[in-house]
Design a protein around this motif. Sequence first.
Motif, mmCIF file in Angstrom:
data_model
loop_
_atom_site.group_PDB
_atom_site.id
_atom_site.type_symbol
_atom_site.label_atom_id
_atom_site.label_comp_id
_atom_site.label_asym_id
_atom_site.label_seq_id
_atom_site.Cartn_x
_atom_site.Cartn_y
_atom_site.Cartn_z
ATOM 1 N N SER A 428 0.827 -1.199 0.000
ATOM 2 C CA SER A 428 0.000 0.000 0.000
ATOM 3 C C SER A 428 0.862 1.250 0.000
ATOM 4 C CB SER A 428 -0.942 0.012 1.207
ATOM 5 O OG SER A 428 -0.204 0.068 2.411
ATOM 6 N N SER A 429 0.230 2.359 -0.333
ATOM 7 C CA SER A 429 0.895 3.659 -0.320
ATOM 8 C C SER A 429 -0.171 4.733 -0.180
ATOM 9 C CB SER A 429 1.692 3.863 -1.616
ATOM 10 O OG SER A 429 2.388 5.100 -1.592
ATOM 11 N N GLY A 430 0.203 5.867 0.358
ATOM 12 C CA GLY A 430 -0.737 6.971 0.520
ATOM 13 C C GLY A 430 -0.301 8.185 -0.286
ATOM 14 N N VAL A 431 -1.206 9.154 -0.407
ATOM 15 C CA VAL A 431 -0.884 10.385 -1.117
ATOM 16 C C VAL A 431 -1.559 11.547 -0.404
ATOM 17 C CG1 VAL A 431 -2.828 10.124 -2.729
ATOM 18 C CG2 VAL A 431 -0.864 11.546 -3.359
ATOM 19 N N THR A 432 -0.821 12.647 -0.250
ATOM 20 C CA THR A 432 -1.352 13.832 0.425
ATOM 21 C C THR A 432 -1.789 14.878 -0.583
ATOM 22 O OG1 THR A 432 0.808 14.909 0.552
ATOM 23 C CG2 THR A 432 0.195 13.432 2.374
ATOM 24 N N ALA A 433 -2.526 15.854 -0.099
ATOM 25 C CA ALA A 433 -2.974 16.947 -0.965
ATOM 26 C C ALA A 433 -1.794 17.708 -1.548
ATOM 27 C CB ALA A 433 -3.888 17.881 -0.176
ATOM 28 N N GLY A 434 -0.729 17.840 -0.771
ATOM 29 C CA GLY A 434 0.432 18.574 -1.260
ATOM 30 C C GLY A 434 1.075 17.933 -2.483
ATOM 31 N N ALA A 435 0.970 16.597 -2.595
ATOM 32 C CA ALA A 435 1.570 15.903 -3.737
ATOM 33 C C ALA A 435 0.832 16.197 -5.030
ATOM 34 C CB ALA A 435 1.580 14.405 -3.475
ATOM 35 N N LEU A 436 -0.393 16.727 -4.933
ATOM 36 C CA LEU A 436 -1.194 17.040 -6.111
ATOM 37 C C LEU A 436 -1.399 18.545 -6.276
ATOM 38 C CD1 LEU A 436 -1.809 13.990 -5.627
ATOM 39 C CD2 LEU A 436 -4.128 14.442 -6.407
ATOM 40 N N ALA A 437 -0.593 19.344 -5.538
ATOM 41 C CA ALA A 437 -0.817 20.786 -5.516
ATOM 42 C C ALA A 437 0.002 21.541 -6.558
ATOM 43 C CB ALA A 437 -0.501 21.337 -4.127
ATOM 44 N N GLY A 438 0.974 20.883 -7.179
ATOM 45 C CA GLY A 438 1.825 21.576 -8.139
ATOM 46 C C GLY A 438 1.114 21.887 -9.444
ATOM 47 N N GLY A 439 1.662 22.843 -10.174
ATOM 48 C CA GLY A 439 1.100 23.204 -11.459
ATOM 49 C C GLY A 439 1.320 22.117 -12.495
ATOM 50 N N PHE A 440 0.416 22.016 -13.446
ATOM 51 C CA PHE A 440 0.486 20.963 -14.459
ATOM 52 C C PHE A 440 1.758 21.079 -15.293
ATOM 53 C CE2 PHE A 440 -0.477 19.271 -18.702
ATOM 54 C CZ PHE A 440 -0.906 17.993 -18.369
ATOM 55 N N GLU A 441 2.101 22.285 -15.712
ATOM 56 C CA GLU A 441 3.250 22.478 -16.600
ATOM 57 C C GLU A 441 4.559 22.075 -15.921
ATOM 58 O OE1 GLU A 441 0.866 24.590 -16.051
ATOM 59 O OE2 GLU A 441 -0.163 24.570 -17.991
ATOM 60 N N ALA A 442 4.601 22.110 -14.596
ATOM 61 C CA ALA A 442 5.824 21.750 -13.876
ATOM 62 C C ALA A 442 5.828 20.284 -13.442
ATOM 63 C CB ALA A 442 5.981 22.648 -12.646
ATOM 64 N N SER A 443 4.793 19.543 -13.763
ATOM 65 C CA SER A 443 4.707 18.150 -13.330
ATOM 66 C C SER A 443 5.593 17.265 -14.193
ATOM 67 C CB SER A 443 3.260 17.665 -13.389
ATOM 68 O OG SER A 443 2.782 17.653 -14.720
#
Length: 501
Positions: A428-443
Motif C-alpha cells: 500500500s501507499s498513501g498520497v497527500t494533498a500537497g503531492a497534487l498541488a503543483g502546477g500541471f506544466e511543472a509536473s
Amino acid sequence: MDRFRRPSRVAVLVVALSAVLAGSACTAHRSASDSAAHREAPTQPDRRTEESPPLPFTDGEIRTDEDPQSTFGVDVDTASYGYARRLINDGRLPDGENVRAEEFVNAFDQDYPEPAGDGFAIHVDGARLPEEHRSEPAGDVRLLRVGLQTRGEDPATRPDAALTFVVDVSGSMGGPGRLDLVQDALHTLVDQLRDTDSVAIVVFHKKARTIRKMTRVSDADALHDAIDSLRTEGSTNLEAGLELGYRVARDGFREGASNRVILLSDGLANVGNDTAEPILERVREEAAKEIALLGVGVGSDYGDRLMEQLADRGDGFVVYVSEPEQAREVFVRRLPATLAVRALDAKVQVTFDPSAVRSYRLIGYANRAIADEDFRDDRVDGGEVGPGHSVTALYAVRVHDDVPAGAQLAKVDVRWLDPRNRSASETSSGVTAGALAGGFEASAPRLRVCYAAGYFAETLRGGSETTYPDLAAVAEHAAVETEDRQVDDLARVIRRAANLD
C-alpha cells in the motif's frame, strides 16, 4: 515466399515474441504438484462481465460520502489505442463506445522505479489540471496518477516456451497488413527462438486444422514450411480455431515451460459462435489449466471488443499491430512482459478520505470494475502482469476548499497472487494533498503524457473537458522532454483526429 527476404518486411512483429519469452512464465514458476493443484482449483467468480450492472464512475463523479472506495482489476492491454490510431491515420474516427481510456494510457512507457523483489512497487503522484481544462462544475479538481511497476527479468534466465499459434486464414485476412504480416512475424520468431523451445501451428477459416503439431525449434525448416503454406480461404470460425488450438496446446503441454496460445486474427468471427461468451467459456476452462492467451490483432476492420474479452478472460493480453514500425515497437519492446507472469489476479483499491475529497472519477477501467467487498476475495478474477511491466490508472479528484497540504487524500492498496503457489500479498501507499498541488506544466513529463492519452480517449468518447488542439500541445511538449517518438506520434494522431472531428 522466399524466407531469406523476410527480414525486410516485419521482422519485428515477432522478434519480440522471442524477447517476450524473456521472462519466466507463470507455468515455469510452478512445480508439477503446484500445477496439478491449480488445475483442480475452483472456477473463479467473474464479476467483470458485460452483464454486471454499470458502476457509478462509468457515468460521472462519485461522492466520497456515498462510496469512498474505487476497486478494479489491473489491465495491461493496449489494443484499443493501437486500433484507434490505425483508424485515425486512415481518415476515420473510432466509435467512442469502443475506446478504452486505460489502454490509451498504458500504451506509453513510464519511468516508475522497480521493486527489489516480486510483486509491485506503487508510485502515486499528481498535479493540478491544466488551465485550459474545463471541469464541470468548476472547482478544485486535480489529477491523480496511480502507477504500478513489477521487477524486470533477465532474458537469459527464461524457461523454455511451448507456443501454439492459432492463425486466422479466413478470406478477411487476405488484405495487405494481415496474413502477410503474420507470416513474416512467425518466420522471424522461429529464427529467434531457442532450439529447445516448441511451436505448434493451428489455422482456421470455416473449419480448423493443425498444420504443425508441437515441434522443437531445432526442426526449424519444418516450421518455416508450415508458415509458408498459409493461404486465405472461406469464412471465420474463431471458436473452432481456439477449440482446436487449446487441444493442441494441452497435448503439447510442457511442465515448467511457458505454455501459451497466441491468437493472430482480425477478430471478425462469422461462423459458429461469433459472440464472446460461448467462446470465453472454453478460454476460461483452459486458462485455469495454465495455458494463457495472447491476442494479436490485425486489419483495418478489426473485432476489438471480442479480442479484448478473450484475452481478459484467458489471463492474457491483447495488442494490435498494423505496420512494420509499430510491430517492431510492440514485439521487440512490449511483448517481453506478456508470456511470463509476475503477479496473478492483481487488484487495486483506492480509498479516498471524505474529509479531504468531495468526489472522484476513474478515467477508464469501466469493464474492469470489481465490487469493493471482493478486493480480498481471491476467487474473484483480477489482472495478470508480467516482469518489468507498468500499469497506470488516472483519477480526476475534486478536493474540499482549503484542504491542508499534509492532509491524506487517498490510500492505495494492491493485492495479487504469487504465480508459483497462489499465496496472496498486499502492499500500500498513501498520497497527500500537497503531492497534487503543483502546477500541471511543472509536473513530470510522463504524467503529462498520461493526461494527454487518457483525455484523448475521453474526448473521442464525447467528453468536452478539453480539446484536441490543447491535448496535442501537451503531447508535443512532453515529447520534447521525454525524447520519445511514440509520444511525438501521439501528438500527430491527436491533431489528425481534430481534423476529422
